[in-house]
Scaffold this active site. Structure first.
Site, PDB file in Angstrom:
ATOM      1  N   SER C  66     -12.414  -4.700  -1.691  1.00  0.00           N
ATOM      2  CA  SER C  66     -13.343  -4.755  -0.554  1.00  0.00           C
ATOM      3  C   SER C  66     -13.928  -6.137  -0.290  1.00  0.00           C
ATOM      4  O   SER C  66     -14.511  -6.354   0.768  1.00  0.00           O
ATOM      5  CB  SER C  66     -14.494  -3.781  -0.761  1.00  0.00           C
ATOM      6  OG  SER C  66     -14.048  -2.458  -0.603  1.00  0.00           O
ATOM      7  N   TYR C 191      -4.649  -3.326   6.450  1.00  0.00           N
ATOM      8  CA  TYR C 191      -5.786  -2.989   5.578  1.00  0.00           C
ATOM      9  C   TYR C 191      -5.370  -2.860   4.114  1.00  0.00           C
ATOM     10  O   TYR C 191      -6.028  -3.382   3.220  1.00  0.00           O
ATOM     11  CB  TYR C 191      -6.433  -1.689   6.062  1.00  0.00           C
ATOM     12  CG  TYR C 191      -7.612  -1.285   5.223  1.00  0.00           C
ATOM     13  CD1 TYR C 191      -8.847  -1.929   5.362  1.00  0.00           C
ATOM     14  CD2 TYR C 191      -7.499  -0.297   4.256  1.00  0.00           C
ATOM     15  CE1 TYR C 191      -9.923  -1.580   4.572  1.00  0.00           C
ATOM     16  CE2 TYR C 191      -8.570   0.057   3.462  1.00  0.00           C
ATOM     17  CZ  TYR C 191      -9.784  -0.579   3.621  1.00  0.00           C
ATOM     18  OH  TYR C 191     -10.849  -0.249   2.830  1.00  0.00           O
TER      19      TYR C 191
END
Lengths: 307, 307, 307, 307
Positions: C66, C191
């Protein structure tokens, strides 16, 4: 169905459900309930023709708790009619009986009259037109049962009051949205007492027989609710009567019913009978384990459900 | 009930509900549905003895949408029995039909088989034991209706697929919890087609008549579901069949039913009949305005409900 | 602060945090992360003047997960400016990083760019103006770090893809609201790769030094973000950078920071330095136990926080 | 920063924000606040060295409302230390300031001390060790400001009490979980009065200057909080101080701050100054429109934020 059949069925059921003792636990949220002996079971059936069948502890009074929500709703519905639904809904809640979350989304409008918040609104309505709702409720229940010694268990009522903060929260929350009109303390005095009504299975099966009889009390012939309203009330019991287990109850038992954390469940078969069962041990949803079992067996053995 | 009575009642209803045109709006979430002309109304009743009564556009095929969830559940239930409930619940949801929120709380376990997420799980089960669920569903429905031209509306199915992102989200979400076992694309191919089944009111009332007949298809005598399972399925329809308006439907109509955003609603009166109504304009909960009105009048005029 | 001081502090911290081994657990949601040896600890500090201090496994590359959300947000913010906030918010979420519930309430508008849903929207924005976002991201990170061998860990990326159903659910859900514009499969390819960026603590502390330097990369003098935007990005890291533990981190550490489930946390002290710590064992919120401890000690020993 | 600079900046700001009159609306949830004239604006800055700068209605007392939550938290934190966090969290809430939903999930544990529920818990703590919390709070604030005429606005306090059902609901709800220890009526008497503290911008900027000064009150040298706790409190203000707009405030203004629905906002720049702004018109999140604008301009013109 003959006398013998029904009595035999009740006896069989009483015997069969004994194996379920110990699978639940007695309500412990208030001390006055926690001390009730667990191993008790009673069941009573009232027919439209006046016959009654019973087994076990069918004459032992217990705390009817949420079953009282049917009585107050009947009293409000007969007085106010469909106006009732302006302040409380008719949909299953999908959340536990004392949840506040849903009230936030709906702006203080409870999903149905059988969750605590909804019952508060109903009791608040009673205060609009009854000078003494506690006394009126008592008289109403005594009239339905022909039993003049039914009364509030003051110890339970006091225990409810002492441990009533969640209910206070619910009531003040709705009041902040304008959906409670009277003083919360006075409202909850009514509410805590209605939960503390002490009745036996026999009382209970008698008391709701009018819902199986087009709204007419069989023993007096008095029309409590119109036939249409009587049906509608039964449909509400079916979809919303058993907390977060309404679907499960409809699926397994297939009757309109209402349960209480005192361990009682009452059900009706329209046109035929009403039935009340009591045993204090509860499942995780707050419904009596043995009463659920007994009612499932009852409809199976009779081959009758509303479906 | 004589032939004349029922036909007269249907005619009256068809006339009365006309005043409700314009009070709802046609489903517009997919173009293929949005273009259906709004002012249509059909109604069909099938009796156990084979008699059928109809009025209006009862033979116009329309997209049955969520009503198909009853067919797939029956197919899964007869094959897998109570195993079904390991993967989907039996409780009213208290939230809109395509909500994801509840799935987060329950770890991907849908509340009941009649919300979209639950129907996905059911279709996923069909893929376990059917090599071609789409074809099997078609054959099942044709068998129930004796109508071999029933088919999927490919334009609707394609429209569902193109606008199917919400359903993809639901399916992938449950798959992330392990409650979808097959490929999402293949699963949704089944799902989008079942929603696109094109049937008339007459087809629909025939197709679910077995639920009013102890699980037996009247015209063939075939036992589709055991009597007990048939009742249980009916109870599920009553508590969960009308999206977020199940309680309202039970209250007003008092029958087990299932609706679809194509504007159809089907209901059953156990031991007596099944009834299907269709009119495309929907209320805010996604149920047909005229069909709701028609069914309320139908049970009121007949003086029959399950309560 | 002299050279000796900082190195001594890092050495002390590395020694002190050893006692916290075993108090968390390595991320296990994908196999490629689950197999990382738990007992590793690295820490690196980069000063504006180019000096660097490091201890332990500071040069071991790990999956930044992240933390990559900072890089993609910087890339989108410098291109699109405040337009970014039309599609993603700037408020702490108050719910876990992969929650769908909040999206239902907001109609598909994620609370901030550092929860998964928000990062999807940001990556979707990159696809608007970059022909090959994966390659552009790689070049951007290499430029910031002067390290041309930084690359995607293809095994991790593939593992993310295989176990990516929750992310697919999030992306399709937002797409159903119109807040994802590109194909979900292509979007998630970006992603899953950004999560699989493999960098060391030294790489990471270098890479975000520009946020402590008014938006200017010290080694090249390039203005990546305006001073104002640089500050605003730092404020976002402080309020939203550590999942559901942002307040805890601000309270204990007092720096803008960003964490990843690979066990890395990077923080900045505006006008002074950036710091990166890595250790694979995570607390229940998904943040590295040792890295949290190390950063708390770091700001305490330096007597510096933003407060 | 010279004397002239700061005064000029304040004058400029006061002029610039005038164009924002009419873009919000005065709090109307209690009549006592609703009648405050909308078009007022005051701003005050206090430096560590004792210098003060002010513009507009900086000496007009107003209802500080939720800003009082900082004072009570300081009082509880200095007495109870980290024990405070056993009963209230340190995370942004992600929901409106008076929401009950989150409390249901957490079992009555509020997310942070700056939402209403959290402030109730803090005031409940004060009752543990203070015989008269209302009086002690007054003395504390007078000591911080060197202003002995600061007092409660009894009309506002009474208005809060009369319209306090939502707060009663919150308090009883937490009490039902055991996280409120004292009588709700007595607790809310403290709470309603703290909200009704009447202070001017000048009072407010003075009162929190110690948070910019390592916990030491500049004019007396008294250490109110340790340096570490002072920093931690500032970090809490940054992440949680502005209701559901904390991220927005951090993003635009970049300072630890606290707002109230009376229209006041106070902020601090550690090591430098504290600043208070007041203007009654609120945005939808309950923060003063002009005060937000003024503070954003203030940090921009000074070129200072914590980032």
């Amino acid at each position: 169905m003959t006398h013998i059949d029904l009595q035999t069925i009740l006896n069989e059921i009483a015997h069969e459900v004994e194996t379920f003792y110990g699978k639940g636990s007695v309500a412990d949220y208030i001390p006055a309930l926690a001390k009730v002996p667990a191993r008790q079971f009673g069941m009573s059936v009232s027919l439209l023709n006046g016959q009654e069948y019973a087994v076990g502890d069918a004459d032992v009074p217990f705390s009817i708790q949420s079953i009282s929500k049917v009585f107050t709703l009947v009293m409000a519905f007969r007085e106010k009619g469909d106006e009732v639904w302006n302040r409380v809904g008719r949909e299953p809640s999908g959340t536990p009986f004392n949840s506040l979350t849903q009230l936030e989304t709906t702006g203080g409008y409870p999903r149905n009259p059988f969750i605590n918040a909804g019952a508060h609104v109903v009791s608040d309505m009673l205060m609009d037109f009854l000078p003494n709702p506690r006394q009126s409720l008592l008289e109403f229940v005594r009239m339905l049962t022909l039993n003049d010694v039914i009364d509030y268990d003051q110890e339970v009522a006091e225990s409810e009051r002492i441990h009533g903060d969640r209910n206070r929260a619910l009531a003040y929350y709705m009041k902040s949205f304008g959906n409670i009109h009277h003083e919360v303390d006075q409202l909850l005095d009514v509410y805590f007492h209605q939960c503390a009504l002490s009745m036996s299975c026999r009382d209970l099966s008698r008391s709701l027989l009018f819902l199986a009889n087009h709204g007419i009390v069989p023993h007096s012939g008095e029309q409590i609710l119109s036939e249409s309203r009587s049906k509608r009330l039964a449909s509400l019991m079916l979809t919303c009567g058993l907390y977060d287990e309404a679907g499960e109850f409809a699926f397994r038992v297939g009757l309109p019913g209402k349960s209480g954390v005192g361990g009682g469940i009452v059900g009706i078969i329209p046109g035929l009978l009403s039935v009340a069962v009591w045993s204090p041990e509860l499942d995780v949803s707050g419904n009596s384990v043995l009463a659920m079992e007994a009612l499932e067996r009852f409809t199976t053995k009779l081959g009758i459900s509303v479906f």
